[in-house]
Structure formats: C-alpha cells, structure tokens
Motif scaffolding. Sequence first.
Motif, short mmCIF file in Angstrom:
data_model
loop_
_atom_site.label_atom_id
_atom_site.label_comp_id
_atom_site.label_asym_id
_atom_site.label_seq_id
_atom_site.Cartn_x
_atom_site.Cartn_y
_atom_site.Cartn_z
N GLU A 1 11.86 -23.99 86.10
CA GLU A 1 11.08 -24.08 84.87
C GLU A 1 10.21 -25.34 84.90
O GLU A 1 9.04 -25.31 84.48
CB GLU A 1 12.02 -24.12 83.66
CG GLU A 1 11.31 -24.03 82.32
CD GLU A 1 10.73 -22.65 82.03
OE1 GLU A 1 9.73 -22.58 81.28
OE2 GLU A 1 11.26 -21.66 82.56
N ALA B 1 3.89 -24.48 78.36
CA ALA B 1 4.86 -23.88 79.27
C ALA B 1 5.22 -22.48 78.83
O ALA B 1 5.27 -22.15 77.66
CB ALA B 1 6.11 -24.74 79.32
N THR B 2 5.51 -21.63 79.81
CA THR B 2 6.05 -20.31 79.55
C THR B 2 7.24 -20.12 80.46
O THR B 2 7.39 -20.80 81.47
CB THR B 2 5.02 -19.21 79.85
OG1 THR B 2 4.65 -19.27 81.23
CG2 THR B 2 3.79 -19.37 78.99
N TRP C 1 7.23 -24.75 87.16
CA TRP C 1 6.25 -23.83 86.57
C TRP C 1 5.43 -24.54 85.49
O TRP C 1 4.22 -24.34 85.37
CB TRP C 1 6.95 -22.60 85.99
CG TRP C 1 5.98 -21.55 85.54
CD1 TRP C 1 5.78 -21.11 84.27
CD2 TRP C 1 5.07 -20.82 86.35
NE1 TRP C 1 4.81 -20.15 84.23
CE2 TRP C 1 4.35 -19.95 85.51
CE3 TRP C 1 4.79 -20.81 87.72
CZ2 TRP C 1 3.36 -19.08 85.97
CZ3 TRP C 1 3.81 -19.95 88.19
CH2 TRP C 1 3.10 -19.10 87.33
N GLU C 2 6.07 -25.40 84.70
CA GLU C 2 5.33 -26.17 83.71
C GLU C 2 4.31 -27.08 84.39
O GLU C 2 3.16 -27.20 83.93
CB GLU C 2 6.30 -27.02 82.88
CG GLU C 2 7.15 -26.23 81.90
CD GLU C 2 8.03 -27.13 81.06
OE1 GLU C 2 7.69 -28.33 80.92
OE2 GLU C 2 9.05 -26.66 80.54
N ARG D 1 -3.15 -19.57 83.56
CA ARG D 1 -1.72 -19.54 83.21
C ARG D 1 -0.90 -18.66 84.16
O ARG D 1 0.32 -18.75 84.18
CB ARG D 1 -1.54 -19.04 81.78
CG ARG D 1 -2.15 -19.95 80.72
CD ARG D 1 -2.09 -19.30 79.34
NE ARG D 1 -2.62 -20.17 78.29
CZ ARG D 1 -1.91 -21.07 77.63
NH1 ARG D 1 -0.64 -21.23 77.90
NH2 ARG D 1 -2.48 -21.83 76.70
N GLN E 1 1.38 -24.99 85.64
CA GLN E 1 0.46 -24.60 84.57
C GLN E 1 -0.39 -25.78 84.11
O GLN E 1 -1.59 -25.63 83.88
CB GLN E 1 1.25 -24.01 83.40
CG GLN E 1 1.77 -22.60 83.66
CD GLN E 1 2.01 -21.84 82.38
OE1 GLN E 1 2.59 -22.38 81.44
NE2 GLN E 1 1.58 -20.59 82.33
N GLN E 2 0.23 -26.93 83.99
CA GLN E 2 -0.53 -28.10 83.56
C GLN E 2 -1.61 -28.45 84.57
O GLN E 2 -2.76 -28.74 84.20
CB GLN E 2 0.41 -29.30 83.37
CG GLN E 2 -0.30 -30.51 82.79
CD GLN E 2 0.62 -31.71 82.65
OE1 GLN E 2 1.24 -32.14 83.62
NE2 GLN E 2 0.71 -32.25 81.45
#
Length: 253
Positions: free
Chosen positions: A13, A2-3, A16-17, A252, A20-21
């Motif tokens: 958040e 995560a970013t 977004w995680e 990403r 990305q995954q």
Amino acid sequence: MATAAADKPQISEAEWEARQQLAACYRVFDMLGWSEMIYNHITLKVPGEDGAFLINPFGLHFSEVKASNLVKIDIDGNKLDDSPYPVNRAGFVQHALFHRHLPDAHCIMHTHTTAGMAVSSVEGGLRPTNFYACNFAGQIAYHDFEGVTVRDEEGERLLMNLGDKRVMLLRNHGILVMGRTLPEAFIKHWSLQRACEIQVATASMGTPLLVADEVVAVHQRDLHMAQVPGGAGAADFAAMVRLVDRTDRSWRE
C-alpha cells in the motif's frame, strides 16, 4: 490520493501511494510546461525499502507516466520489478548518487526548463532581484558542466559542490532540487522556476535592482508566516493535482 492496491497484490500500500504521488507529479510538470521530450527525471524513494526508488520509464513522455508504469530500481540501477521499460542512465547516475548519500533526499527533481537553463548559463547565476529569488539567496549550490551525467566519477564533485544545500543550479544545464517529501521538492522547483523566469524577463528591461542583504534576511525569516499548514508544498501540490484531474485522471492507474 491513495487508493487500495488490491489489484496490485505484489505492491505494498505504501509503494502504491508513492507511485500515485509520483505519477501525479509527472503530470503536473507536464501541465506546467516542464516536459522535455522523453528526458529529465523525478525520483521518489519507496517507503520502507532501503535503497529502492521509483523513476520514469525511459521512452515515455511525462504525460504518459502512470502509477503502474513507473520503474522501481535499486541504488545500483537494477530493476526490482518486471517493467518492460529501460532507465535512462543520465537520470539514474545523478539521482542514485544523491539517494545513496543523502538520507533526507526523499524526492529529487531535475529539469531542463528554458528559464532554468538560461539562468544557470549566465555569470552569477540566480540574483536576488525578485520575490522568489530572495527565497534562495545563500541557499543555492552550483556545479560546473562536465557533459551529460553518465559517468560515475562525476559524483564526488557533485556531492562536494552540493555541500549542505538541497537546491543546485547545474551550470549550462538546468535545475536540481531535493526534498524530504515530494511536495516540498515540488514547491522548491516551482519557486526556483518562477525566480528564473522573472530574472530572464527583468534582464530584457534594463539594469535589475538587487535586494539588500538585510531585506533578504527578513524575507527568509518571515516566509513561514505565508505558508498553509500541512507541510511545505502540500497544499500547493494538491491544488495542481486537482487541476490535472479536471482533464486526465489516467495517472492514477
């Protein structure tokens, strides 16, 4: 993985995680040779948002999927973001059905790999003739081919045939797996794909040896002792993401 999503103020958040995954997973599938032109799907529920899930943009190859270009849709197929990309109905109908009716189907994967389609197209399907196939003995559902999955009315039969299982071979069609997490679904798909590859190879060599039921039972009982702590598939998936990152980190974005 995560970013911070500071540059994505409209995305939480947690989302977004998840993005990305899922984007990483599409790149892993491509690295492993499981892409099928612009087709096939991996979907992931958006944490904390009932009925919302992420799917690949129709028209992009798996190698082009990024966290930012995944499409967010609701259980009825309505886009919940401003994505310029359409969603493939053949993917939405099947995935939305399971996301709607199965609370534990957090991640769903469907592919047309050569080995998966081959094994789904023979009488008897997957047989307990190798290590990985023994993982799935008694745990695979089957659904007869009815044509491309774009009709809602097929859903009742899909659910009925799935029953309480979370792995299915769509006859003459391919692999369908579900998981409570994305890594869990990934390791199911990877193991089933390996089982199918080995069965195809074995079939070319002669009469395969079937593993006895009592040995299969012991194998399934003891499998957990060969797993790395951290949850089903977590270490396996992380290792594959590291391999992807060696050549391309654009997922990403």
